[in-house]
Scaffold this motif. Structure first.
Motif, PDB file in Angstrom:
ATOM      1  N   LYS A   3       0.735  -1.156  -0.051  1.00  0.00           N
ATOM      2  CA  LYS A   3      -0.205  -0.057   0.009  1.00  0.00           C
ATOM      3  C   LYS A   3       0.854   1.242   0.096  1.00  0.00           C
ATOM      4  CE  LYS A   3      -4.170   1.661   2.010  1.00  0.00           C
ATOM      5  NZ  LYS A   3      -5.295   1.616   2.742  1.00  0.00           N
ATOM      6  N   LYS A   4       1.860   1.022   0.695  1.00  0.00           N
ATOM      7  CA  LYS A   4       2.782   2.444   0.884  1.00  0.00           C
ATOM      8  C   LYS A   4       3.408   2.666  -0.478  1.00  0.00           C
ATOM      9  CE  LYS A   4       6.778   4.340   3.175  1.00  0.00           C
ATOM     10  NZ  LYS A   4       8.004   3.979   4.287  1.00  0.00           N
ATOM     11  N   GLU A   5       3.818   1.518  -1.462  1.00  0.00           N
ATOM     12  CA  GLU A   5       4.248   1.643  -2.589  1.00  0.00           C
ATOM     13  C   GLU A   5       3.523   2.400  -3.592  1.00  0.00           C
ATOM     14  OE1 GLU A   5       5.867  -1.736  -4.350  1.00  0.00           O
ATOM     15  OE2 GLU A   5       6.909  -2.345  -2.513  1.00  0.00           O
ATOM     16  N   VAL A   6       1.949   1.876  -3.588  1.00  0.00           N
ATOM     17  CA  VAL A   6       1.006   2.387  -4.100  1.00  0.00           C
ATOM     18  C   VAL A   6       0.735   4.037  -3.927  1.00  0.00           C
ATOM     19  CG1 VAL A   6      -1.498   2.520  -4.776  1.00  0.00           C
ATOM     20  CG2 VAL A   6      -0.089   0.391  -4.842  1.00  0.00           C
ATOM     21  N   THR A   7       0.808   4.520  -2.808  1.00  0.00           N
ATOM     22  CA  THR A   7       0.402   5.696  -2.210  1.00  0.00           C
ATOM     23  C   THR A   7       1.634   6.755  -2.162  1.00  0.00           C
ATOM     24  OG1 THR A   7       0.731   5.305   0.079  1.00  0.00           O
ATOM     25  CG2 THR A   7      -1.539   5.021  -0.935  1.00  0.00           C
ATOM     26  N   ILE A   8       2.918   6.054  -2.211  1.00  0.00           N
ATOM     27  CA  ILE A   8       3.853   7.200  -1.995  1.00  0.00           C
ATOM     28  C   ILE A   8       4.850   6.915  -3.509  1.00  0.00           C
ATOM     29  CG2 ILE A   8       6.342   7.728  -0.873  1.00  0.00           C
ATOM     30  CD1 ILE A   8       3.634   8.128   0.638  1.00  0.00           C
ATOM     31  N   THR A   9       5.045   7.952  -4.355  1.00  0.00           N
ATOM     32  CA  THR A   9       5.692   7.663  -5.406  1.00  0.00           C
ATOM     33  C   THR A   9       6.838   8.866  -5.535  1.00  0.00           C
ATOM     34  OG1 THR A   9       4.131   9.138  -6.828  1.00  0.00           O
ATOM     35  CG2 THR A   9       3.801   6.846  -6.837  1.00  0.00           C
ATOM     36  N   ASN A  52      18.427  21.672 -20.172  1.00  0.00           N
ATOM     37  CA  ASN A  52      19.536  22.180 -19.650  1.00  0.00           C
ATOM     38  C   ASN A  52      20.416  21.162 -18.944  1.00  0.00           C
ATOM     39  OD1 ASN A  52      19.393  24.785 -21.312  1.00  0.00           O
ATOM     40  ND2 ASN A  52      18.275  25.526 -19.421  1.00  0.00           N
ATOM     41  N   ASP A  53      19.974  19.795 -18.880  1.00  0.00           N
ATOM     42  CA  ASP A  53      20.658  18.815 -18.238  1.00  0.00           C
ATOM     43  C   ASP A  53      20.363  18.810 -16.847  1.00  0.00           C
ATOM     44  OD1 ASP A  53      21.822  17.613 -20.593  1.00  0.00           O
ATOM     45  OD2 ASP A  53      23.705  18.953 -20.327  1.00  0.00           O
ATOM     46  N   ASN A  54      18.923  19.641 -16.453  1.00  0.00           N
ATOM     47  CA  ASN A  54      18.455  19.450 -15.171  1.00  0.00           C
ATOM     48  C   ASN A  54      17.878  18.355 -15.202  1.00  0.00           C
ATOM     49  OD1 ASN A  54      19.992  21.731 -13.950  1.00  0.00           O
ATOM     50  ND2 ASN A  54      18.386  22.986 -14.791  1.00  0.00           N
ATOM     51  N   PHE A  55      17.273  17.930 -13.765  1.00  0.00           N
ATOM     52  CA  PHE A  55      16.441  16.769 -13.678  1.00  0.00           C
ATOM     53  C   PHE A  55      15.055  17.306 -13.105  1.00  0.00           C
ATOM     54  CE2 PHE A  55      20.385  15.013 -14.353  1.00  0.00           C
ATOM     55  CZ  PHE A  55      20.440  13.976 -14.934  1.00  0.00           C
ATOM     56  N   ILE A  56      14.043  16.709 -13.289  1.00  0.00           N
ATOM     57  CA  ILE A  56      12.681  17.222 -12.843  1.00  0.00           C
ATOM     58  C   ILE A  56      12.241  16.064 -11.728  1.00  0.00           C
ATOM     59  CG2 ILE A  56      10.368  17.827 -13.130  1.00  0.00           C
ATOM     60  CD1 ILE A  56      11.314  19.201 -15.865  1.00  0.00           C
ATOM     61  N   VAL A  57      12.385  16.348 -10.681  1.00  0.00           N
ATOM     62  CA  VAL A  57      11.935  15.241  -9.486  1.00  0.00           C
ATOM     63  C   VAL A  57      10.215  15.548  -9.186  1.00  0.00           C
ATOM     64  CG1 VAL A  57      12.361  14.316  -7.318  1.00  0.00           C
ATOM     65  CG2 VAL A  57      14.190  15.282  -8.644  1.00  0.00           C
ATOM     66  N   ASN A  58       9.590  14.334  -9.237  1.00  0.00           N
ATOM     67  CA  ASN A  58       8.174  14.532  -8.845  1.00  0.00           C
ATOM     68  C   ASN A  58       7.993  13.610  -7.868  1.00  0.00           C
ATOM     69  OD1 ASN A  58       5.431  14.868  -8.837  1.00  0.00           O
ATOM     70  ND2 ASN A  58       4.880  13.676 -10.410  1.00  0.00           N
ATOM     71  N   LEU A  59       7.725  14.206  -6.512  1.00  0.00           N
ATOM     72  CA  LEU A  59       7.234  13.661  -5.298  1.00  0.00           C
ATOM     73  C   LEU A  59       5.813  13.676  -4.972  1.00  0.00           C
ATOM     74  CD1 LEU A  59      10.405  15.251  -3.143  1.00  0.00           C
ATOM     75  CD2 LEU A  59      10.303  12.984  -4.824  1.00  0.00           C
ATOM     76  N   LYS A  60       5.187  12.584  -4.759  1.00  0.00           N
ATOM     77  CA  LYS A  60       3.672  12.392  -4.661  1.00  0.00           C
ATOM     78  C   LYS A  60       3.276  11.578  -3.254  1.00  0.00           C
ATOM     79  CE  LYS A  60       1.161  12.532  -8.256  1.00  0.00           C
ATOM     80  NZ  LYS A  60       0.429  12.249  -9.297  1.00  0.00           N
ATOM     81  N   ALA A  61       2.245  12.120  -2.547  1.00  0.00           N
ATOM     82  CA  ALA A  61       1.572  11.113  -1.644  1.00  0.00           C
ATOM     83  C   ALA A  61       0.083  11.220  -1.919  1.00  0.00           C
ATOM     84  CB  ALA A  61       2.040  11.651  -0.234  1.00  0.00           C
ATOM     85  N   VAL A  62      -0.345   9.974  -2.001  1.00  0.00           N
ATOM     86  CA  VAL A  62      -1.871   9.760  -2.154  1.00  0.00           C
ATOM     87  C   VAL A  62      -2.542   8.873  -1.081  1.00  0.00           C
ATOM     88  CG1 VAL A  62      -3.613   9.044  -3.900  1.00  0.00           C
ATOM     89  CG2 VAL A  62      -1.594   9.969  -4.752  1.00  0.00           C
TER      90      VAL A  62
END
Length: 176
Positions: free
Chosen positions: A107-113, A121-131
Motif C-alpha cells: 500500500k505504501k508503494e502505491v500511495t507514495i511515488t 539544460n541537463d537538469n532533472f525534474i523530480v516528482n514526489l507525491k503522496a496519495v
C-alpha cells in the motif's frame, strides 16, 4: 489436457483472489512480485493470464494517480465468488499469510511515488507525491542539477515521506 485446463482456471481465480484481497489498485510489477515470490505462476504465463483477465473484463486498468494500476472489476468479483472453492486451500493460505505480512508495504508503494525525468539544460525534474484514499495529499515537482540529487530525493521521499510531509506542512503553516 483436463488437468491443464483446471490449473489454468485455478491460476486465474488465484489472481482474482489476490486482487480482491488487496482491495486497491496495484501495478503490474507489484502483482508480479507477489506471484513470483510465492512461486505460483511463472512470469510469462502470469503476463498472459493478466492480459486474458483484462480482455474478459475481470480486471481493468485505472489511471487515477497518473500511473497504470490493475484492479478487479465487479464482474471479476462475481466470478470469483462463484468459483473461489476451486482454489486450493494451500494457495489461499499462502496468499493470506503473504498479504498479512506485506500489505502495508504494498500500500505504501502505491500511495507514495517518487520519480524523475531529464528536463531542459541537463537538469532533472523530480516528482514526489503522496496519495491517500484517491486524494492527493502532496505533489511536488523540483528541478535539481544532477542525476545523483534526483535519485537521493526520490530515495529519501520513499523512505521517509510521512516525516517529510509533516515538516513541509509545519514549515508552510508556521512561516510568517
Amino acid at each position: 489436457m483436463f488437468e491443464d485446463t483446471l490449473e489454468l482456471a485455478e491460476n486465474k481465480l488465484l489472481l482474482l483472489f489476490i486482487f480482491e484481497k488487496i482491495k486497491f489498485p496495484v501495478s503490474n510489477n507489484q502483482i508480479t512480485q507477489i506471484i513470483l515470490e510465492n512461486n505460483f505462476i511463472n512470469y510469462f504465463t502470469l503476463q498472459q493470464y493478466l492480459n486474458e483477465l483484462l480482455s474478459s473484463n475481470f480486471l481493468k486498468y485505472t489511471n487515477e494517480t497518473g500511473n497504470h494500476r490493475l484492479i478487479i472489476t465487479e464482474k471479476g468479483i462475481r466470478v470469483l465468488s462463484l468459483f473461489v472453492n476451486r482454489i486450493s486451500e494451500d494457495k489461499i493460505k499462502a496468499v493470506k499469510d503473504y498479504l498479512s505480512k506485506k500489505l502495508s508495504s504494498i500500500k505504501k508503494e502505491v500511495t507514495i511515488t517518487a520519480d524523475y525525468t531529464i528536463g531542459k539544460n541537463d537538469n532533472f525534474i523530480v516528482n514526489l507525491k503522496a496519495v491517500e484514499n484517491d486524494s492527493i495529499l502532496i505533489d511536488i515537482k523540483l528541478n535539481v542539477g544532477s542525476n545523483k540529487d534526483a535519485k537521493d530525493l526520490c530515495h529519501k521521499w520513499k523512505n521517509n515521506s510521512s516525516d517529510l510531509y509533516n515538516k513541509i506542512i509545519q514549515l508552510l503553516i508556521n512561516e510568517n
